[in-house]
Design a protein around this motif. Structure first.
Motif, PDB file in Angstrom:
ATOM      1  N   PRO A  94       0.805  -1.236   0.000  1.00  0.00           N
ATOM      2  CA  PRO A  94       0.000   0.000   0.000  1.00  0.00           C
ATOM      3  C   PRO A  94       0.830   1.275   0.000  1.00  0.00           C
ATOM      4  CG  PRO A  94      -0.934  -1.601   1.515  1.00  0.00           C
ATOM      5  CD  PRO A  94       0.371  -2.172   1.044  1.00  0.00           C
ATOM      6  N   GLU A  95       2.041   1.227   0.630  1.00  0.00           N
ATOM      7  CA  GLU A  95       2.835   2.446   0.677  1.00  0.00           C
ATOM      8  C   GLU A  95       3.351   2.866  -0.701  1.00  0.00           C
ATOM      9  OE1 GLU A  95       5.434  -0.966   2.331  1.00  0.00           O
ATOM     10  OE2 GLU A  95       3.357  -0.260   2.518  1.00  0.00           O
ATOM     11  N   SER A  96       3.277   1.951  -1.696  1.00  0.00           N
ATOM     12  CA  SER A  96       3.739   2.283  -3.053  1.00  0.00           C
ATOM     13  C   SER A  96       2.584   2.498  -4.029  1.00  0.00           C
ATOM     14  CB  SER A  96       4.658   1.167  -3.581  1.00  0.00           C
ATOM     15  OG  SER A  96       5.795   1.028  -2.765  1.00  0.00           O
ATOM     16  N   TRP A  97       1.352   2.381  -3.564  1.00  0.00           N
ATOM     17  CA  TRP A  97       0.204   2.496  -4.463  1.00  0.00           C
ATOM     18  C   TRP A  97       0.188   3.822  -5.218  1.00  0.00           C
ATOM     19  CZ3 TRP A  97      -4.896   0.304  -1.934  1.00  0.00           C
ATOM     20  CH2 TRP A  97      -4.764  -1.079  -1.787  1.00  0.00           C
ATOM     21  N   ALA A  98       0.360   4.918  -4.475  1.00  0.00           N
ATOM     22  CA  ALA A  98       0.218   6.230  -5.098  1.00  0.00           C
ATOM     23  C   ALA A  98       1.241   6.423  -6.210  1.00  0.00           C
ATOM     24  CB  ALA A  98       0.352   7.333  -4.054  1.00  0.00           C
ATOM     25  N   ILE A  99       2.504   6.022  -5.954  1.00  0.00           N
ATOM     26  CA  ILE A  99       3.552   6.185  -6.965  1.00  0.00           C
ATOM     27  C   ILE A  99       3.247   5.324  -8.184  1.00  0.00           C
ATOM     28  CG2 ILE A  99       6.004   5.806  -7.452  1.00  0.00           C
ATOM     29  CD1 ILE A  99       6.585   6.486  -4.548  1.00  0.00           C
ATOM     30  N   ARG A 119      10.742   5.762 -10.828  1.00  0.00           N
ATOM     31  CA  ARG A 119      10.836   6.522  -9.590  1.00  0.00           C
ATOM     32  C   ARG A 119      11.319   5.593  -8.473  1.00  0.00           C
ATOM     33  NH1 ARG A 119       5.737   9.928  -7.620  1.00  0.00           N
ATOM     34  NH2 ARG A 119       5.793  10.433  -9.863  1.00  0.00           N
ATOM     35  N   GLY A 120      12.159   6.133  -7.565  1.00  0.00           N
ATOM     36  CA  GLY A 120      12.607   5.368  -6.423  1.00  0.00           C
ATOM     37  C   GLY A 120      11.492   5.200  -5.396  1.00  0.00           C
ATOM     38  N   ILE A 121      11.459   4.058  -4.746  1.00  0.00           N
ATOM     39  CA  ILE A 121      10.413   3.775  -3.754  1.00  0.00           C
ATOM     40  C   ILE A 121      11.055   3.125  -2.529  1.00  0.00           C
ATOM     41  CG2 ILE A 121       8.552   3.499  -5.442  1.00  0.00           C
ATOM     42  CD1 ILE A 121       8.930   0.438  -5.121  1.00  0.00           C
ATOM     43  N   ASN A 122      10.314   3.166  -1.401  1.00  0.00           N
ATOM     44  CA  ASN A 122      10.684   2.393  -0.222  1.00  0.00           C
ATOM     45  C   ASN A 122      10.096   1.001  -0.377  1.00  0.00           C
ATOM     46  OD1 ASN A 122      12.079   4.410   1.227  1.00  0.00           O
ATOM     47  ND2 ASN A 122      10.140   5.333   1.838  1.00  0.00           N
ATOM     48  N   SER A 123      10.916  -0.014  -0.188  1.00  0.00           N
ATOM     49  CA  SER A 123      10.453  -1.382  -0.379  1.00  0.00           C
ATOM     50  C   SER A 123      11.025  -2.268   0.712  1.00  0.00           C
ATOM     51  CB  SER A 123      10.897  -1.904  -1.748  1.00  0.00           C
ATOM     52  OG  SER A 123      10.654  -3.302  -1.869  1.00  0.00           O
ATOM     53  N   PHE A 124      10.185  -3.149   1.253  1.00  0.00           N
ATOM     54  CA  PHE A 124      10.680  -4.089   2.249  1.00  0.00           C
ATOM     55  C   PHE A 124      11.421  -5.258   1.593  1.00  0.00           C
ATOM     56  CE2 PHE A 124       6.187  -5.272   1.510  1.00  0.00           C
ATOM     57  CZ  PHE A 124       6.356  -6.555   1.012  1.00  0.00           C
ATOM     58  N   MET A 125      11.350  -5.388   0.252  1.00  0.00           N
ATOM     59  CA  MET A 125      12.002  -6.477  -0.453  1.00  0.00           C
ATOM     60  C   MET A 125      13.356  -6.073  -1.032  1.00  0.00           C
ATOM     61  SD  MET A 125       9.777  -8.824  -0.013  1.00  0.00           S
ATOM     62  CE  MET A 125      10.432 -10.103  -1.062  1.00  0.00           C
ATOM     63  N   PHE A 126      13.485  -4.784  -1.418  1.00  0.00           N
ATOM     64  CA  PHE A 126      14.701  -4.322  -2.087  1.00  0.00           C
ATOM     65  C   PHE A 126      15.315  -3.152  -1.344  1.00  0.00           C
ATOM     66  CE2 PHE A 126      12.166  -6.148  -5.580  1.00  0.00           C
ATOM     67  CZ  PHE A 126      13.092  -6.977  -6.179  1.00  0.00           C
ATOM     68  N   ARG A 127      16.629  -3.036  -1.475  1.00  0.00           N
ATOM     69  CA  ARG A 127      17.318  -1.805  -1.094  1.00  0.00           C
ATOM     70  C   ARG A 127      17.529  -0.965  -2.338  1.00  0.00           C
ATOM     71  NH1 ARG A 127      19.970  -5.393   2.619  1.00  0.00           N
ATOM     72  NH2 ARG A 127      21.403  -6.044   0.964  1.00  0.00           N
ATOM     73  N   VAL A 183      -0.359   6.786  12.494  1.00  0.00           N
ATOM     74  CA  VAL A 183      -0.544   8.145  11.987  1.00  0.00           C
ATOM     75  C   VAL A 183       0.322   8.355  10.743  1.00  0.00           C
ATOM     76  CG1 VAL A 183      -0.088  10.577  12.515  1.00  0.00           C
ATOM     77  CG2 VAL A 183      -1.182   9.119  14.218  1.00  0.00           C
ATOM     78  N   ASP A 184      -0.215   9.087   9.778  1.00  0.00           N
ATOM     79  CA  ASP A 184       0.548   9.481   8.599  1.00  0.00           C
ATOM     80  C   ASP A 184       0.964  10.941   8.779  1.00  0.00           C
ATOM     81  OD1 ASP A 184       1.666  10.021   6.177  1.00  0.00           O
ATOM     82  OD2 ASP A 184      -0.064   9.466   4.957  1.00  0.00           O
TER      83      ASP A 184
END
Length: 559
Positions: A94-99, A119-127, A183-184
């Motif tokens: 969900p944290e990557s949905w918008a991008i 675009r760069g994203i935060n991912s729990f699978m990749f650095r 909270v966001d």
């Protein structure tokens, strides 16, 4: 799983279709059909405003093919049949949905200018993960896009193992007894970035000049999730009632909101605050708020708030403080009772002086030619003795009064001098040699004057009782103050009595432990609790040359 007949027949994910910068062997790649979402894509691309379009797009966009790397992330090659035909939202965090939704709209709405978007994203699978979306050349397949995620693997866990772990975590959080809110706070991150670009470094000074920023923060920072404990704390039917701006949390605590905003700007990991909180059912409670901010590479949209109702705890602590104050007062009254003869003697001295000067004044006035100058001098002595008597009474009343501790910067040497006034007659009456060495350079300490005075008086009385039954030689008591190497103020009292039995030393500060036939065993235990409340320590030992030594150490007021 049977594919929907509306899906375009998949073609192999050939490596030559991948744009430059996407590594075929390491990138996880999906082929996505947008045909059911074409109207939504066009509407968003044209500037249409529709709340919830991101979720709608990713739930309507369907996966029609996946490469081997994408299957590895899911768990195993057998997962292919369960992935084909499923919404993209099922496999995108969900944290990557918008991008992802923004890139899909850019690619699908304007080819070839936006044929490739990354675009760069935060991912729990990749650095250092990079999300790339591209389409087929020209208009060959306008409703098909390819999505790739590339980067260095963070670990060897699969998507489903991480997702299962996340679901277990969420279930655990929702069943915790404490109140937890998610909270966001990202909108304030953007605001802080703007402030820093404008040269703002002192957020406290900025908030002094722009207090409305805290109100803005309370409106744009939103609660996105909560657990059952939070619903119970706030008195609502369900967690959905708590989703929204955080302003209701800080309605009675604007200063807390300001300090939390300051901590967020300064990049602190967490902040803990005691605050007043008004619940949705109208109760006002004392609460302990803990805010934990995320730091990269954690999901920046998850700030955690834990709230504990401490109303009963604070009430109990207040009652305990009152009991301790009453306990200390009772001990002071007992001590004053032991010093009754000294107090009576001390009060009688100014009273006797008043009586004598008054009689003499009357005799001077009764002469045929009254000596008014002499009478004036005697009256001045009467007034001085009266003030002295008043000071004695006030000092005794201060020791006997009921009051809660009031920590203020105090001169420890002055406390000792005031305490000595209570025992000066006993020292003189018993012909005890009292030596006092006070270091005038010691700093002030933060403490309650009456309580510290009580400790010194108790130790002085114990020393007097220790040297009284000597029966030979001279009783001696030595007092001293100084500054320790660590900056603490210390006080020592050394008597030349019999000392403390070695077997009793470990228990000397225990409650109700006493070696006196008529003792209650509360004096030294109370001394220890008072000194501990002042952040200090008290110890007892035997001097090599004989006698007992008590040492007190208290941090200076600057600490």
């Amino acid at each position: 799983m049977t594919r929907s007949s509306s899906l375009i027949a998949p073609q192999p994910l050939a490596s030559e279709r991948m744009p430059l910068g996407v590594t075929p062997d390491s990138a996880a790649c999906w082929e996505v059909d947008l045909s059911a979402m074409r109207a939504l894509v066009d509407r968003v691309a044209a500037g249409g405003d529709w709340t919830g379009w991101v979720a709608a797009l990713l739930h309507g966009a369907r996966i029609i093919d996946v490469n081997a790397r994408g299957l590895e992330l899911v768990g195993s090659p057998v997962a292919r049949d369960s992935m084909i035909g499923q919404p993209v939202a099922s496999f995108c965090p969900p944290e990557s949905w918008a991008i992802l939704a923004e890139l899909i709209v850019a690619v699908a709405s304007d080819r070839p200018d936006h044929a490739v978007q990354s675009r760069g994203i935060n991912s729990f699978m990749f650095r250092n993960a990079v999300l790339t979306v591209w389409g087929a050349p020209g208009d060959a397949r306008p409703d098909i896009v390819w999505v790739a995620v590339d980067g260095e693997m963070a670990d060897d866990r699969s998507f489903w193992s991480v997702r299962a772990s996340e679901q277990r975590y969420r279930r655990l959080i929702h069943h915790l007894p404490g109140a937890l809110l998610q909270v966001d706070a990202r909108p304030m991150g953007a605001a802080f970035y703007q402030l820093r670009s404008e040269g703002v470094t002192d957020i406290r000074a900025y908030l002094d000049a722009h207090p409305d920023l805290v109100d803005h923060a309370c409106q744009v920072v939103r609660v996105t999730d909560a657990n059952g404990g939070a619903a119970a704390l706030f008195g609502v039917a369900g967690v959905a009632d708590l989703v929204g701006p955080v302003e209701y949390i800080f309605a009675l605590a604007p200063d807390t909101a300001r300090r939390v905003t300051t901590a967020h700007f300064e990049g602190r990991r967490s902040v803990v605050e005691l605050m007043k909180l008004k619940t949705f059912d109208g109760r006002v409670i004392d609460a302990e708020l803990t805010v934990t901010f995320p730091t990269p590479p954690e999901s920046l949209d998850i700030t955690l708030l834990t709230i504990e109702d401490v109303t009963e705890r604070l009430r109990t602590e207040a009652e305990l403080r009152q009991l301790q104050a009453d306990y200390a007062r009772a001990s002071r009254i007992v001590t004053l009772g032991e010093l009754a003869s000294s107090i009576a003697h001390e009060v009688n001295q100014p009273l006797a002086a008043i009586a004598m000067n008054a009689d003499t004044s009357l005799r001077w006035l009764s002469r045929e030619e009254p000596n008014l100058d002499k009478v004036r001098q005697l009256n001045a002595r009467i007034a001085e003795s009266a003030r002295h008597a008043s000071d004695i009474v006030q000092r005794i009343r201060g020791m006997a009064s009921r009051h809660l501790p009031e920590p203020v910067p105090v001169d420890f040497n002055a406390v000792i001098e005031q305490a000595m006034l209570f025992i000066c007659h006993e020292v003189e009456a018993r012909a005890i040699r009292l030596s006092v060495t006070l270091d005038i350079g010691v700093p002030r300490v933060l403490g309650d004057r009456v309580q510290l005075q009580q400790v010194i008086v108790n130790l002085l009385v114990n020393a007097l009782q220790a040297v009284a039954p000597r029966g030979f030689g001279e009783g001696r008591i030595a007092l001293a103050t100084g500054k320790a190497p660590d900056g603490a103020v210390f006080f020592t009292i050394h008597d030349n009595g019999p000392g403390i039995a070695e077997a009793d030393l470990p228990r000397i500060f225990d409650g109700f432990f006493t070696t006196k036939p008529d003792g209650m065993g509360i004096g030294l235990e109370l001394c220890q609790s008072i000194i501990a409340a002042h952040g200090g320590t008290i110890s007892a030992s035997n001097a090599a040359e004989g006698g007992a030594v008590f040492r007190i150490s208290i941090p200076p007021v600057e600490a």
